[in-house]
Design an enzyme around this catalytic site. Sequence first.
Site, short mmCIF file in Angstrom:
data_model
loop_
_atom_site.label_atom_id
_atom_site.label_comp_id
_atom_site.label_asym_id
_atom_site.label_seq_id
_atom_site.Cartn_x
_atom_site.Cartn_y
_atom_site.Cartn_z
N ARG A 86 39.81 32.28 48.15
CA ARG A 86 40.76 31.43 47.44
C ARG A 86 41.95 31.17 48.35
NH1 ARG A 86 42.20 34.97 42.54
NH2 ARG A 86 43.58 33.25 42.01
N SER A 132 45.25 31.03 47.37
CA SER A 132 46.55 31.57 46.97
C SER A 132 47.05 32.48 48.09
CB SER A 132 46.43 32.37 45.67
OG SER A 132 45.77 33.60 45.89
N LYS A 150 39.38 43.48 40.50
CA LYS A 150 39.61 43.26 39.06
C LYS A 150 39.31 41.83 38.65
CE LYS A 150 44.67 42.59 39.14
NZ LYS A 150 44.78 41.27 38.53
N ASP A 151 39.12 40.91 39.61
CA ASP A 151 38.77 39.53 39.30
C ASP A 151 37.26 39.28 39.33
OD1 ASP A 151 41.42 38.81 39.01
OD2 ASP A 151 41.64 38.18 41.09
N ARG A 209 44.86 43.53 28.25
CA ARG A 209 44.91 44.99 28.46
C ARG A 209 46.36 45.46 28.48
NH1 ARG A 209 46.38 47.58 32.87
NH2 ARG A 209 46.30 45.67 34.10
N ARG A 210 47.19 44.78 29.29
CA ARG A 210 48.61 45.16 29.35
C ARG A 210 49.29 44.88 28.01
NH1 ARG A 210 48.88 41.99 34.86
NH2 ARG A 210 48.32 43.62 36.35
N ARG A 213 50.82 32.78 33.19
CA ARG A 213 49.74 32.40 34.11
C ARG A 213 50.34 31.91 35.42
NH1 ARG A 213 44.90 30.55 33.22
NH2 ARG A 213 44.75 31.01 35.43
N ARG A 217 54.57 33.16 39.05
CA ARG A 217 55.01 34.11 38.03
C ARG A 217 56.41 34.62 38.32
NH1 ARG A 217 49.48 37.52 36.52
NH2 ARG A 217 48.07 35.78 36.81
N CYS A 219 38.01 39.19 29.99
CA CYS A 219 39.43 38.90 29.72
C CYS A 219 39.71 38.86 28.23
CB CYS A 219 39.79 37.54 30.33
SG CYS A 219 39.75 37.54 32.12
#
Length: 312
Positions: free
Chosen positions: A16, A18, A88-89, A136-137, A154, A160, A247
């Site tokens: 990706r 990012s 985690k993705d 989860r959080r 998001r 963020r 998710c």
Amino acid sequence: MSAEFNPPERIVIATRESRLALWQAEHVKARLEALYPGCRVELLGMTTRGDQILDRPLAKVGGKGLFVKELEAALLEGRADIAVHSMKDVPMQLAEPFALPCISEREVPLDAFVSPRYASLDELPPGAVVGTSSLRRESQLHAMYPMLAVTSLRGNLDTRLRKLDEGQYDAIILAAAGLKRLGLADRIRCELPSTVSLPAAGQGALGIECLASRKDVAAWLAPLNDADTSACVRAERAVSRALAGSCEVPLGAYAEIRAGKLWLRGFVALPDGSRIVRAELEGNPADCETLGLALAADLREQGAEDILAQIG
């Protein structure tokens, strides 16, 4: 190395675009170049659906698979040899043509509290707005700090942080690993203990994916695999997979190696935190996936089935 081992001449990494994803790909590139000085390692940058859809919670638009599908297409089409992911993705069920032969040493797996005004969750006043992208959080925050307003957040890491700095939130919760990898550790006011925010399966670990048929690629990657991290992450993913982790399910699973034993903890909750079931166990790291399945069964016995039925 065996006599049949042929070092690579060229490796293409799908990633990706990012800033964090590119850091991760560059990190793996540097490690491969150090291992194989004669090898050309190139990056193939790609934009995924998960990067494009920023106006809705991930759970509502298809979940974690949105971050890997385009990268997997590049592997299938032969445009790339490997793809680098935040573990985690990565969806808990890998499609059949793909494999994860390598999980590298983990960065700190904990969640981080980030705020320009407050030093910790305990300092936040009632009604303070906390942003997170994770059910989860969110569920754990609701359970421990019911007076806070938890809302969706998001975008990539920089987006963020910008939203926080603009005053849209009083605080946000992010993975500490991403902040540290991008040199933003000074933004972390505190790391949340796992007793406050149990991490997601695979959080802080990088996985390298390739086609299952590419035994040559798996051999190239073998020196980058960290046995302890791999055992912990595979145990965590087994918990999540057995409980249909996505998710859309507030679920945490976190393993540590302590005195040679794998200590695994997990929870399943309702999104509003009104009900949480927890379990833990310890065992041999070599039995990591079996331990994950046993923990999932324990959670089901304690009522996770009812919670999942309510969510589903």
